[in-house]
Write a protein that holds these residues in place. Structure first.
Motif, PDB file in Angstrom:
ATOM      1  N   SER A   1       0.821  -1.211   0.000  1.00 59.87           N
ATOM      2  CA  SER A   1       0.000   0.000   0.000  1.00 59.87           C
ATOM      3  C   SER A   1       0.852   1.257   0.000  1.00 59.87           C
ATOM      4  O   SER A   1       0.571   2.219  -0.726  1.00 59.87           O
ATOM      5  CB  SER A   1      -0.938   0.004   1.215  1.00 59.87           C
ATOM      6  OG  SER A   1      -1.870  -1.056   1.139  1.00 59.87           O
TER       7      SER A   1
ATOM      8  N   ARG B   1       2.319   1.833  -3.418  1.00 60.96           N
ATOM      9  CA  ARG B   1       1.307   2.317  -4.366  1.00 60.96           C
ATOM     10  C   ARG B   1       1.017   3.793  -4.142  1.00 60.96           C
ATOM     11  O   ARG B   1       0.885   4.564  -5.094  1.00 60.96           O
ATOM     12  CB  ARG B   1       0.031   1.491  -4.235  1.00 60.96           C
ATOM     13  CG  ARG B   1       0.143   0.051  -4.737  1.00 60.96           C
ATOM     14  CD  ARG B   1      -1.158  -0.703  -4.546  1.00 60.96           C
ATOM     15  NE  ARG B   1      -2.258  -0.081  -5.286  1.00 60.96           N
ATOM     16  CZ  ARG B   1      -3.544  -0.411  -5.115  1.00 60.96           C
ATOM     17  NH1 ARG B   1      -3.871  -1.335  -4.215  1.00 60.96           N
ATOM     18  NH2 ARG B   1      -4.471   0.171  -5.834  1.00 60.96           N
TER      19      ARG B   1
ATOM     20  N   GLU C   1      -0.768   6.393  -6.789  1.00 59.78           N
ATOM     21  CA  GLU C   1      -2.053   5.715  -6.935  1.00 59.78           C
ATOM     22  C   GLU C   1      -3.031   6.142  -5.841  1.00 59.78           C
ATOM     23  O   GLU C   1      -2.625   6.524  -4.737  1.00 59.78           O
ATOM     24  CB  GLU C   1      -1.871   4.190  -6.859  1.00 59.78           C
ATOM     25  CG  GLU C   1      -1.122   3.588  -8.033  1.00 59.78           C
ATOM     26  CD  GLU C   1      -1.140   2.066  -7.984  1.00 59.78           C
ATOM     27  OE1 GLU C   1      -2.233   1.492  -7.775  1.00 59.78           O
ATOM     28  OE2 GLU C   1      -0.068   1.447  -8.137  1.00 59.78           O
TER      29      GLU C   1
ATOM     30  N   LEU D   1      -5.872   4.586  -3.511  1.00 54.31           N
ATOM     31  CA  LEU D   1      -6.330   3.276  -3.056  1.00 54.31           C
ATOM     32  C   LEU D   1      -7.849   3.232  -2.965  1.00 54.31           C
ATOM     33  O   LEU D   1      -8.507   4.239  -2.709  1.00 54.31           O
ATOM     34  CB  LEU D   1      -5.717   2.939  -1.695  1.00 54.31           C
ATOM     35  CG  LEU D   1      -4.184   2.965  -1.612  1.00 54.31           C
ATOM     36  CD1 LEU D   1      -3.725   2.464  -0.247  1.00 54.31           C
ATOM     37  CD2 LEU D   1      -3.553   2.124  -2.712  1.00 54.31           C
ATOM     38  N   ASP D   2      -8.398   2.035  -3.171  1.00 52.83           N
ATOM     39  CA  ASP D   2      -9.847   1.867  -3.120  1.00 52.83           C
ATOM     40  C   ASP D   2     -10.397   2.103  -1.719  1.00 52.83           C
ATOM     41  O   ASP D   2     -11.537   2.526  -1.546  1.00 52.83           O
ATOM     42  CB  ASP D   2     -10.243   0.455  -3.590  1.00 52.83           C
ATOM     43  CG  ASP D   2      -9.911   0.227  -5.052  1.00 52.83           C
ATOM     44  OD1 ASP D   2      -9.873   1.214  -5.806  1.00 52.83           O
ATOM     45  OD2 ASP D   2      -9.681  -0.929  -5.435  1.00 52.83           O
ATOM     46  N   SER D   3      -9.597   1.805  -0.703  1.00 51.21           N
ATOM     47  CA  SER D   3     -10.058   1.933   0.679  1.00 51.21           C
ATOM     48  C   SER D   3      -8.923   2.442   1.552  1.00 51.21           C
ATOM     49  O   SER D   3      -7.755   2.126   1.322  1.00 51.21           O
ATOM     50  CB  SER D   3     -10.547   0.576   1.198  1.00 51.21           C
ATOM     51  OG  SER D   3     -10.863   0.640   2.580  1.00 51.21           O
ATOM     52  N   GLN D   4      -9.288   3.229   2.572  1.00 56.46           N
ATOM     53  CA  GLN D   4      -8.309   3.719   3.527  1.00 56.46           C
ATOM     54  C   GLN D   4      -7.988   2.682   4.594  1.00 56.46           C
ATOM     55  O   GLN D   4      -7.042   2.838   5.351  1.00 56.46           O
ATOM     56  CB  GLN D   4      -8.825   4.987   4.213  1.00 56.46           C
ATOM     57  CG  GLN D   4      -8.979   6.177   3.294  1.00 56.46           C
ATOM     58  CD  GLN D   4      -7.662   6.693   2.765  1.00 56.46           C
ATOM     59  OE1 GLN D   4      -7.393   6.610   1.569  1.00 56.46           O
ATOM     60  NE2 GLN D   4      -6.827   7.201   3.639  1.00 56.46           N
TER      61      GLN D   4
END
Length: 344
Positions: A312, A315, A320, A322-325
């Motif tokens: 993470s 990324r 990037e 991220l889809d979720s924290q």
């Protein structure tokens, strides 16, 4: 329009686009805290649009493999060792260098985070992974102002919305551990948890309470003790619980190291496990196979949590979104020899 990143826009160009002075742009680039939040946001937007990279960022990008700082609250626990193994495994695969720091909670709180963040920036660190740490929003802001991504594993306090955290399904784990003991016939079940402020411990306790409620078993305040995720608290907590007029017949320990203390004190008092006292731990470290009897425990995917944290932060460092924290990985109850039906 985004500029060619091969060309470096001068500070005056950034300043003109943001509507501020060149010295203000310089302050933002260097992470200074004497810039208003709205101004900082405008400057950062201009930097992003123009594709600006500071000299430190360009040197870091061109001087070799990515480097990430890792700070862990003690490397001498089985929990920390397994998380560290996962981080290092992923680092080897990704060609990343990990710089390890070992800080006690007190030292972490007293550290000058402005200096620490600036030190990381000047040395081209791409990000920071914190393991079981307690930090304040003000401290974390030192890193965010310098665009240094931070990922926290099992944070002791909930991080603010801009920080990514990695953990396990603590509530579900606490619930399944307690339901296992209830299914065996136990009704006097105690919980020995970590610090009251530790988010993961609170979630495990809430799972414990949900299981009791679901089976119509009243929760007893004297059966719920908060302390530390250490062996010594398991000893102290067991002494306190077993001195009650109606001691528990089972204990759910919030970590495997707490469970070790329970085992020690139980033997000292002549209690047999599981005949006189059932015991469930949490973490699923390799300790569970080394105890006598072998410890029933809720296993966390500790190595995968380490891998997920480093993945993470890399990324985020690469720009990037991220889809979720919050990354939450599944736990699993592993039944061994430390639990049995209560004596009739």
């Amino acid at each position: 329009m985004v500029a060619d990143r091969g060309k470096k826009p001068v500070l005056a160009t950034v300043a003109a686009l943001a509507g501020v002075s060149a010295p203000t742009v310089s302050k933002v680039i260097n992470g200074r805290d004497d810039v208003a939040a709205g101004t900082r946001a405008r400057v950062q937007e201009a930097l992003d649009r123009l594709g600006y990279e500071s000299p430190v960022q360009r040197r870091a990008r061109s001087s070799g493999p990515a480097m990430v700082d890792l700070v862990i609250d003690g490397v001498n626990t089985h929990y920390s060792q397994e998380v560290l193994t996962g981080i290092l495994d992923y680092a080897a695969t990704a060609g990343v260098e990990v710089v390890l720091g070992n800080m006690t909670p007190g030292k972490l709180r007293s550290t000058n985070h402005e200096q620490w963040a600036q030190h990381m920036l000047e040395r081209g660190r791409q990000g920071l992974v914190l393991v079981t740490s307690e930090v304040t929003d003000k401290q974390l802001d030192s890193f965010s102002r310098r665009n240094i991504p931070v990922v926290v594993i099992d944070p002791l306090n909930p991080p603010h919305s801009g920080i990514v955290s990695v953990g396990a399904t603590n509530w579900a784990g606490g619930k399944v551990a307690t339901e296992h003991l209830l299914a065996l016939g136990h009704r006097r079940i105690a919980y020995l948890g970590g610090p009251e402020a530790a988010e993961c411990s609170v979630a495990r306790q809430h799972g414990y309470l949900a299981a009791l409620m679901g089976h119509g078993v009243p929760a007893r305040p004297d059966y719920m003790l908060a302390g530390e995720f250490y062996h010594q608290f398991g000893v102290r907590g067991t002494k306190q619980l077993m001195a009650l007029a109606e001691p528990p017949t089972a204990i759910f320990a919030g970590s495997d190291t707490i469970a070790l203390g329970v085992l020690e004190e139980a033997r000292r008092q002549g209690l047999r496990i599981p005949e006189d006292l059932s015991l469930v731990g949490f973490d699923g470290t390799n300790l569970t196979e080394q105890t006598l009897p072998r410890l029933t425990s809720v296993a966390q995917p500790l190595k995968e949590m380490g891998r997920a944290a480093l993945r993470s932060v890399l990324r985020l460092a690469g720009g990037e979104v991220l889809d979720s924290q919050h990354v939450e990985l599944a736990t699993e109850l592993v039944v061994r020899d430390s639990t049995a039906a209560p004596k009739t």
